[in-house]
Design a protein around this motif. Structure first.
Motif, mmCIF file in Angstrom:
data_model
loop_
_atom_site.group_PDB
_atom_site.id
_atom_site.type_symbol
_atom_site.label_atom_id
_atom_site.label_comp_id
_atom_site.label_asym_id
_atom_site.label_seq_id
_atom_site.Cartn_x
_atom_site.Cartn_y
_atom_site.Cartn_z
ATOM 1 N N PRO A 54 0.793 -1.233 0.000
ATOM 2 C CA PRO A 54 0.000 0.000 0.000
ATOM 3 C C PRO A 54 0.823 1.280 0.000
ATOM 4 O O PRO A 54 0.422 2.275 -0.608
ATOM 5 C CB PRO A 54 -0.805 -0.131 1.297
ATOM 6 C CG PRO A 54 -0.907 -1.598 1.518
ATOM 7 C CD PRO A 54 0.390 -2.177 1.017
ATOM 8 N N VAL A 55 2.004 1.270 0.628
ATOM 9 C CA VAL A 55 2.793 2.493 0.710
ATOM 10 C C VAL A 55 3.283 2.942 -0.664
ATOM 11 O O VAL A 55 3.650 4.086 -0.857
ATOM 12 C CB VAL A 55 3.982 2.300 1.677
ATOM 13 C CG1 VAL A 55 5.017 1.374 1.060
ATOM 14 C CG2 VAL A 55 4.613 3.621 2.057
ATOM 15 N N SER A 56 3.286 2.048 -1.628
ATOM 16 C CA SER A 56 3.820 2.395 -2.946
ATOM 17 C C SER A 56 2.784 3.042 -3.845
ATOM 18 O O SER A 56 3.098 3.506 -4.928
ATOM 19 C CB SER A 56 4.367 1.138 -3.633
ATOM 20 O OG SER A 56 3.304 0.309 -4.068
ATOM 21 N N MET A 57 1.534 3.059 -3.450
ATOM 22 C CA MET A 57 0.487 3.559 -4.329
ATOM 23 C C MET A 57 0.535 5.080 -4.437
ATOM 24 O O MET A 57 0.780 5.785 -3.458
ATOM 25 C CB MET A 57 -0.880 3.128 -3.811
ATOM 26 C CG MET A 57 -1.031 1.614 -3.685
ATOM 27 S SD MET A 57 -0.861 0.735 -5.249
ATOM 28 C CE MET A 57 -2.455 1.080 -5.971
ATOM 29 N N CYS A 58 0.286 5.580 -5.648
ATOM 30 C CA CYS A 58 0.249 7.016 -5.897
ATOM 31 C C CYS A 58 -1.142 7.391 -6.421
ATOM 32 O O CYS A 58 -1.662 6.732 -7.318
ATOM 33 C CB CYS A 58 1.295 7.423 -6.927
ATOM 34 S SG CYS A 58 2.996 7.054 -6.458
ATOM 35 N N ASP A 59 -1.716 8.445 -5.887
ATOM 36 C CA ASP A 59 -3.021 8.897 -6.358
ATOM 37 C C ASP A 59 -2.912 9.571 -7.718
ATOM 38 O O ASP A 59 -3.876 9.588 -8.483
ATOM 39 C CB ASP A 59 -3.637 9.876 -5.352
ATOM 40 C CG ASP A 59 -3.983 9.211 -4.027
ATOM 41 O OD1 ASP A 59 -4.262 7.995 -4.043
ATOM 42 O OD2 ASP A 59 -3.948 9.905 -2.999
ATOM 43 N N GLN A 60 -1.748 10.132 -8.014
ATOM 44 C CA GLN A 60 -1.537 10.826 -9.279
ATOM 45 C C GLN A 60 -0.040 10.851 -9.568
ATOM 46 O O GLN A 60 0.773 10.625 -8.677
ATOM 47 C CB GLN A 60 -2.076 12.245 -9.207
ATOM 48 C CG GLN A 60 -1.445 13.081 -8.116
ATOM 49 C CD GLN A 60 -2.121 14.434 -7.964
ATOM 50 O OE1 GLN A 60 -3.032 14.775 -8.704
ATOM 51 N NE2 GLN A 60 -1.666 15.218 -7.005
ATOM 52 N N PRO A 61 0.330 11.087 -10.829
ATOM 53 C CA PRO A 61 1.760 11.158 -11.152
ATOM 54 C C PRO A 61 2.451 12.259 -10.348
ATOM 55 O O PRO A 61 1.930 13.378 -10.246
ATOM 56 C CB PRO A 61 1.765 11.479 -12.649
ATOM 57 C CG PRO A 61 0.449 10.984 -13.147
ATOM 58 C CD PRO A 61 -0.516 11.220 -12.031
ATOM 59 N N LEU A 62 3.600 11.934 -9.781
ATOM 60 C CA LEU A 62 4.345 12.890 -8.963
ATOM 61 C C LEU A 62 5.368 13.610 -9.845
ATOM 62 O O LEU A 62 6.563 13.323 -9.812
ATOM 63 C CB LEU A 62 5.020 12.167 -7.797
ATOM 64 C CG LEU A 62 4.071 11.389 -6.871
ATOM 65 C CD1 LEU A 62 4.860 10.642 -5.802
ATOM 66 C CD2 LEU A 62 3.059 12.328 -6.233
ATOM 67 N N ARG A 63 4.883 14.539 -10.634
ATOM 68 C CA ARG A 63 5.733 15.269 -11.573
ATOM 69 C C ARG A 63 6.668 16.184 -10.811
ATOM 70 O O ARG A 63 6.238 17.042 -10.039
ATOM 71 C CB ARG A 63 4.858 16.085 -12.526
ATOM 72 C CG ARG A 63 5.113 15.794 -13.988
ATOM 73 C CD ARG A 63 4.187 16.565 -14.870
ATOM 74 N NE ARG A 63 4.389 18.010 -14.801
ATOM 75 C CZ ARG A 63 3.585 18.901 -15.345
ATOM 76 N NH1 ARG A 63 2.511 18.506 -15.990
ATOM 77 N NH2 ARG A 63 3.861 20.192 -15.244
#
Length: 239
Positions: A54-63
């Motif tokens: 779960p810690v690896s999930m991103c809600d959106q691209p981290l530009r």
């Protein structure tokens, strides 16, 4: 003759669990061995969409250009100890895989990805910081992607000598002397000294290969106890 050695760290990004915090471990190593050289591989818009830990999930691209504090920390790194290189755009394929962004790309698809990397780097005002050095996410890179990266001006490709990755390259990586191969990445590939030693770690805390305090101390002990002469290099010196 000295044994050349480089220490690289993948996935440096604005994610709170895969961040510049890992650089604190680098500074601890530099306190003990000031001549060490670190190569940091940065994805332009880190994005994890698969049901991994779960810690690896991103809600959106981290530009990266949307995180000015992160970019400033990149600029402020001492250039005699750190170099900054490319590690893809998203790192994976949204909804399909966390890692294989360059595994199956065509020549033209790769050029488009490289253009995205260049554009985001420019938006982040880091175009003078990043070097033309590329490690594909999870080492996977199609033959067409290798050709396109070279034609687009990447001077060094950082790949793996393991068969499962070389099968993906299909021999394309061997056509020029511009490849630096990883040689160890604890605990998966234990520390060892070779003529050219490329030690790989990750910034992401959920990865077994995360450069933790324990692993950084293990690395220091290993390097200080080496029975061979070591020459610390940036990637260019590893060719």
């Amino acid at each position: 003759m000295s044994n050349k050695i480089n220490i690289s760290i993948d996935d440096i990004c604005p994610h709170p669990a895969s961040s510049m915090a890992v650089v604190d471990r680098c500074y601890e190593i530099l306190e003990k061995i000031p001549e060490v050289k670190f190569t940091l591989f940065v994805p332009m818009a880190y994005y994890r969409t698969m049901p991994a830990p779960p810690v690896s999930m991103c809600d959106q691209p981290l530009r990266i250009d949307l995180f000015p504090d992160f970019c400033q920390k990149i600029r402020d790194l001492p250039k005699d100890s750190f170099e900054i290189c490319y590690h893809g755009v998203l790192h994976g394929i949204p909804g399909e895989t966390n890692n294989d962004e360059f595994k199956s790309l065509s020549y033209q698809e790769t050029l488009k990805k490289i253009s995205e990397m260049a554009w985001i780097t420019k938006m982040a005002k880091l175009e003078d910081i990043f070097k033309p050095i590329f490690r594909p996410p999870a080492y996977r890179m199609s033959p067409e992607a290798i050709r396109a990266a070279r034609d687009a001006g990447f001077q060094i490709l950082c790949l793996s000598p393991e068969k499962m990755y070389k099968d993906v390259y299909q021999g394309e990586e061997e056509k020029r002397d511009d490849v630096v191969y990883s040689t160890c990445g604890p605990p998966i590939y234990p520390l060892k000294i070779e003529e050219k030693t490329e030690i790989v770690y990750h910034a992401c805390e959920w990865d077994r290969n995360f450069l933790s305090k324990e692993k950084s101390q293990e690395l220091v002990n290993f390097l200080l106890s080496a029975k061979k002469e070591l020459k610390y290099c940036f990637m260019e010196g590893m060719i």
